[in-house]
Scaffold this motif. Structure first.
Motif, PDB file in Angstrom:
ATOM      1  N   HIS A 162       0.777  -1.150   0.009  1.00 41.40           N
ATOM      2  CA  HIS A 162       0.366   0.150  -0.088  1.00 41.40           C
ATOM      3  C   HIS A 162       0.665   1.052  -0.109  1.00 41.40           C
ATOM      4  O   HIS A 162       1.765   1.694   0.950  1.00 41.40           O
ATOM      5  CB  HIS A 162      -0.934   0.370   1.250  1.00 41.40           C
ATOM      6  CG  HIS A 162      -2.343   0.948   1.411  1.00 41.40           C
ATOM      7  ND1 HIS A 162      -2.763   1.290   1.971  1.00 41.40           N
ATOM      8  CD2 HIS A 162      -3.084   1.649   0.215  1.00 41.40           C
ATOM      9  CE1 HIS A 162      -3.242   2.287   1.821  1.00 41.40           C
ATOM     10  NE2 HIS A 162      -3.467   2.815   1.041  1.00 41.40           N
ATOM     11  N   LEU A 163       0.873   1.869  -0.849  1.00 43.55           N
ATOM     12  CA  LEU A 163       1.558   3.585  -1.245  1.00 43.55           C
ATOM     13  C   LEU A 163       0.061   4.778  -1.002  1.00 43.55           C
ATOM     14  O   LEU A 163      -0.285   4.646  -2.008  1.00 43.55           O
ATOM     15  CB  LEU A 163       2.415   3.936  -1.942  1.00 43.55           C
ATOM     16  CG  LEU A 163       3.262   1.867  -2.762  1.00 43.55           C
ATOM     17  CD1 LEU A 163       3.495   2.483  -3.619  1.00 43.55           C
ATOM     18  CD2 LEU A 163       4.729   1.921  -1.852  1.00 43.55           C
ATOM     19  N   THR A 164       0.658   5.529  -0.520  1.00 47.30           N
ATOM     20  CA  THR A 164      -0.385   6.607  -0.755  1.00 47.30           C
ATOM     21  C   THR A 164       0.109   7.729  -0.282  1.00 47.30           C
ATOM     22  O   THR A 164       1.661   8.249  -0.094  1.00 47.30           O
ATOM     23  CB  THR A 164      -0.604   6.453   1.540  1.00 47.30           C
ATOM     24  OG1 THR A 164      -1.419   5.501   1.401  1.00 47.30           O
ATOM     25  CG2 THR A 164      -1.694   7.601   1.210  1.00 47.30           C
ATOM     26  N   ILE A 165       0.077   9.287  -1.253  1.00 51.94           N
ATOM     27  CA  ILE A 165       1.051  10.336  -1.196  1.00 51.94           C
ATOM     28  C   ILE A 165       0.255  11.322  -1.205  1.00 51.94           C
ATOM     29  O   ILE A 165      -1.037  11.484  -1.622  1.00 51.94           O
ATOM     30  CB  ILE A 165       1.516  10.240  -3.163  1.00 51.94           C
ATOM     31  CG1 ILE A 165       2.252   8.689  -2.899  1.00 51.94           C
ATOM     32  CG2 ILE A 165       2.003  11.364  -3.457  1.00 51.94           C
ATOM     33  CD1 ILE A 165       3.569   8.438  -2.471  1.00 51.94           C
ATOM     34  N   VAL A 166       0.557  12.411   0.048  1.00 53.48           N
ATOM     35  CA  VAL A 166       0.076  13.409   0.133  1.00 53.48           C
ATOM     36  C   VAL A 166       1.030  14.769  -0.201  1.00 53.48           C
ATOM     37  O   VAL A 166       1.788  14.428   0.787  1.00 53.48           O
ATOM     38  CB  VAL A 166      -0.168  13.190   1.961  1.00 53.48           C
ATOM     39  CG1 VAL A 166      -0.651  14.236   2.378  1.00 53.48           C
ATOM     40  CG2 VAL A 166      -1.372  12.475   1.883  1.00 53.48           C
ATOM     41  N   LEU A 167       0.176  14.687  -0.837  1.00 51.83           N
ATOM     42  CA  LEU A 167       1.160  16.448  -1.449  1.00 51.83           C
ATOM     43  C   LEU A 167       0.063  18.073  -0.380  1.00 51.83           C
ATOM     44  O   LEU A 167      -1.395  18.288  -1.268  1.00 51.83           O
ATOM     45  CB  LEU A 167       1.664  16.345  -2.473  1.00 51.83           C
ATOM     46  CG  LEU A 167       1.824  18.148  -3.248  1.00 51.83           C
ATOM     47  CD1 LEU A 167       3.298  18.238  -2.868  1.00 51.83           C
ATOM     48  CD2 LEU A 167       1.561  18.002  -4.721  1.00 51.83           C
ATOM     49  N   ASN A 168       0.613  18.775   0.519  1.00 47.65           N
ATOM     50  CA  ASN A 168       0.774  19.940   0.675  1.00 47.65           C
ATOM     51  C   ASN A 168      -0.747  19.338   1.396  1.00 47.65           C
ATOM     52  O   ASN A 168      -1.766  20.402   1.216  1.00 47.65           O
ATOM     53  CB  ASN A 168      -0.558  21.036  -0.483  1.00 47.65           C
ATOM     54  CG  ASN A 168       1.681  21.743  -0.763  1.00 47.65           C
ATOM     55  OD1 ASN A 168       2.775  21.428  -0.190  1.00 47.65           O
ATOM     56  ND2 ASN A 168       1.779  21.499  -2.455  1.00 47.65           N
ATOM     57  N   GLY A 169      -0.905  18.529   2.131  1.00 55.06           N
ATOM     58  CA  GLY A 169      -2.061  18.138   3.168  1.00 55.06           C
ATOM     59  C   GLY A 169      -3.665  16.873   1.706  1.00 55.06           C
ATOM     60  O   GLY A 169      -4.641  16.955   2.359  1.00 55.06           O
ATOM     61  N   GLN A 170      -3.889  16.901   0.583  1.00 61.08           N
ATOM     62  CA  GLN A 170      -4.149  16.317  -0.113  1.00 61.08           C
ATOM     63  C   GLN A 170      -4.093  14.711  -0.913  1.00 61.08           C
ATOM     64  O   GLN A 170      -2.137  15.496  -1.531  1.00 61.08           O
ATOM     65  CB  GLN A 170      -4.363  17.399  -1.614  1.00 61.08           C
ATOM     66  CG  GLN A 170      -5.177  17.560  -2.974  1.00 61.08           C
ATOM     67  CD  GLN A 170      -5.135  18.225  -4.583  1.00 61.08           C
ATOM     68  OE1 GLN A 170      -4.660  18.990  -3.783  1.00 61.08           O
ATOM     69  NE2 GLN A 170      -5.987  17.261  -5.269  1.00 61.08           N
ATOM     70  N   ALA A 173      -2.453  10.390  -4.279  1.00 62.25           N
ATOM     71  CA  ALA A 173      -2.577   8.856  -5.090  1.00 62.25           C
ATOM     72  C   ALA A 173      -2.848   7.502  -4.072  1.00 62.25           C
ATOM     73  O   ALA A 173      -1.845   8.067  -3.082  1.00 62.25           O
ATOM     74  CB  ALA A 173      -0.779   7.971  -5.828  1.00 62.25           C
ATOM     75  N   ASP A 174      -3.012   6.974  -3.875  1.00 61.87           N
ATOM     76  CA  ASP A 174      -3.390   6.357  -3.275  1.00 61.87           C
ATOM     77  C   ASP A 174      -3.692   4.859  -3.254  1.00 61.87           C
ATOM     78  O   ASP A 174      -5.031   4.596  -4.541  1.00 61.87           O
ATOM     79  CB  ASP A 174      -4.349   5.730  -2.299  1.00 61.87           C
ATOM     80  CG  ASP A 174      -5.010   6.180  -0.792  1.00 61.87           C
ATOM     81  OD1 ASP A 174      -4.164   4.340  -1.199  1.00 61.87           O
ATOM     82  OD2 ASP A 174      -5.453   5.716  -0.182  1.00 61.87           O
ATOM     83  N   VAL A 175      -2.740   3.650  -3.967  1.00 63.88           N
ATOM     84  CA  VAL A 175      -2.991   2.407  -4.941  1.00 63.88           C
ATOM     85  C   VAL A 175      -1.718   0.877  -3.885  1.00 63.88           C
ATOM     86  O   VAL A 175      -0.953   1.421  -3.107  1.00 63.88           O
ATOM     87  CB  VAL A 175      -2.206   2.534  -6.106  1.00 63.88           C
ATOM     88  CG1 VAL A 175      -0.172   2.965  -5.572  1.00 63.88           C
ATOM     89  CG2 VAL A 175      -1.666   1.850  -6.929  1.00 63.88           C
ATOM     90  N   ASP A 176      -2.453   0.438  -4.074  1.00 62.19           N
ATOM     91  CA  ASP A 176      -1.860  -0.946  -4.125  1.00 62.19           C
ATOM     92  C   ASP A 176      -0.928  -1.862  -5.258  1.00 62.19           C
ATOM     93  O   ASP A 176      -1.410  -1.577  -6.321  1.00 62.19           O
ATOM     94  CB  ASP A 176      -2.585  -2.141  -3.559  1.00 62.19           C
ATOM     95  CG  ASP A 176      -3.295  -1.642  -2.406  1.00 62.19           C
ATOM     96  OD1 ASP A 176      -2.452  -1.777  -1.238  1.00 62.19           O
ATOM     97  OD2 ASP A 176      -4.783  -2.065  -1.917  1.00 62.19           O
ATOM     98  N   ASP A 177       0.858  -2.063  -5.216  1.00 59.21           N
ATOM     99  CA  ASP A 177       1.451  -2.221  -5.667  1.00 59.21           C
ATOM    100  C   ASP A 177       2.797  -3.069  -5.046  1.00 59.21           C
ATOM    101  O   ASP A 177       3.329  -2.607  -4.006  1.00 59.21           O
ATOM    102  CB  ASP A 177       1.967  -0.986  -7.019  1.00 59.21           C
ATOM    103  CG  ASP A 177       2.567  -2.227  -7.889  1.00 59.21           C
ATOM    104  OD1 ASP A 177       2.078  -1.937  -8.832  1.00 59.21           O
ATOM    105  OD2 ASP A 177       4.001  -1.860  -7.871  1.00 59.21           O
ATOM    106  N   SER A 178       2.346  -4.364  -5.971  1.00 54.38           N
ATOM    107  CA  SER A 178       3.852  -5.021  -4.908  1.00 54.38           C
ATOM    108  C   SER A 178       5.242  -5.615  -5.548  1.00 54.38           C
ATOM    109  O   SER A 178       6.158  -5.961  -5.879  1.00 54.38           O
ATOM    110  CB  SER A 178       3.155  -6.410  -4.202  1.00 54.38           C
ATOM    111  OG  SER A 178       3.114  -7.253  -5.753  1.00 54.38           O
ATOM    112  N   LYS A 179       5.372  -4.709  -6.933  1.00 57.03           N
ATOM    113  CA  LYS A 179       6.746  -4.721  -7.318  1.00 57.03           C
ATOM    114  C   LYS A 179       7.441  -4.629  -6.733  1.00 57.03           C
ATOM    115  O   LYS A 179       8.879  -4.989  -6.415  1.00 57.03           O
ATOM    116  CB  LYS A 179       6.586  -3.918  -8.337  1.00 57.03           C
ATOM    117  CG  LYS A 179       5.999  -4.404 -10.047  1.00 57.03           C
ATOM    118  CD  LYS A 179       6.397  -3.405 -11.335  1.00 57.03           C
ATOM    119  CE  LYS A 179       5.365  -1.652 -10.909  1.00 57.03           C
ATOM    120  NZ  LYS A 179       4.176  -1.594 -10.605  1.00 57.03           N
TER     121      LYS A 179
END
Length: 204
Positions: A162-170, A173-179
């Motif tokens: 599980h990867l989550t990206i928050v930029l300036n509080g927004q 990206a919110d995704v599952d990837d296992s590479k």
């Protein structure tokens, strides 16, 4: 006048000195005690391996870069590998900048979006769906936020797939990837002017 044993006076003085030190450096100490590891701060470039050459240097309280030394992109690669973690990164770019934060790279000698997760910083990317706020070829961003001309903060969480990206509080990206499940992290320089004021990582 009350008699104070010399040993007690020494202990008291030492306690005062320690208290002053804790007060002066309390922010950094608290961050470290909370599990955060500072990779870059306003006075320290940090300990990185460099892949590709550029003029990375501390200027006016920020790690700044604006010129490649050769044709290859430049990366600062962490000496340690990380599996599950949070990252906080403060950065500034101009409109021409191409940069990014790379995660869980499969190796440390050659860095690119094929062997790492690339959290992009690229306002002028020809395909904006993988521009600033996206994870290149993994998680698109729509609409793409603009980062140029101001200080921004990335909050990046990688926990298992599980990867989550928050930029300036927004959340961008919110995704599952296992590479890629473990590896060093890296800061990229490709073009324009890029500054990092603070980069911290907290293993989970």
């Amino acid at each position: 006048m009350r008699y104070v044993p010399k040993s007690l006076a020494m202990v008291s003085a030492l306690a005062s000195l320690i208290g002053a030190a804790v007060f002066q450096y309390g922010g950094l100490a608290a961050a470290e005690n909370d599990g955060w590891i500072t990779l870059v701060d306003s006075s320290n470039k940090g300990d990185w391996s460099e892949v590709g050459k550029a003029n990375w240097a501390m200027k006016d309280g920020a790690l700044t870069v604006d010129k490649l030394d050769g044709k290859d992109l430049s990366y600062l690669v962490s000496k340690n590998s990380y599996k599950d973690f949070e990252i906080r990164a403060e950065f500034w770019t101009d409109e021409e900048a191409n940069s990014g934060v790379f995660l869980r790279c499969d190796q440390s000698e050659k860095i690119d979006a094929k062997i790492c997760y690339e959290v992009n910083i690229f306002d002028k990317r020809p395909d904006p769906s993988y521009g600033t706020g996206a994870i290149v070829d993994v998680a698109k961003v729509d609409p793409m936020p603009k980062a140029a001309g101001k200080w921004n903060t990335y909050e990046i969480t990688a926990k298992g797939p599980h990867l989550t990206i928050v930029l300036n509080g927004q959340t961008t990206a919110d995704v599952d990837d296992s590479k890629h499940l473990s590896g060093p992290v890296a800061l990229q320089y490709g073009s324009g002017v890029v500054k990092f004021r603070k980069v911290q990582i907290k293993p989970l």
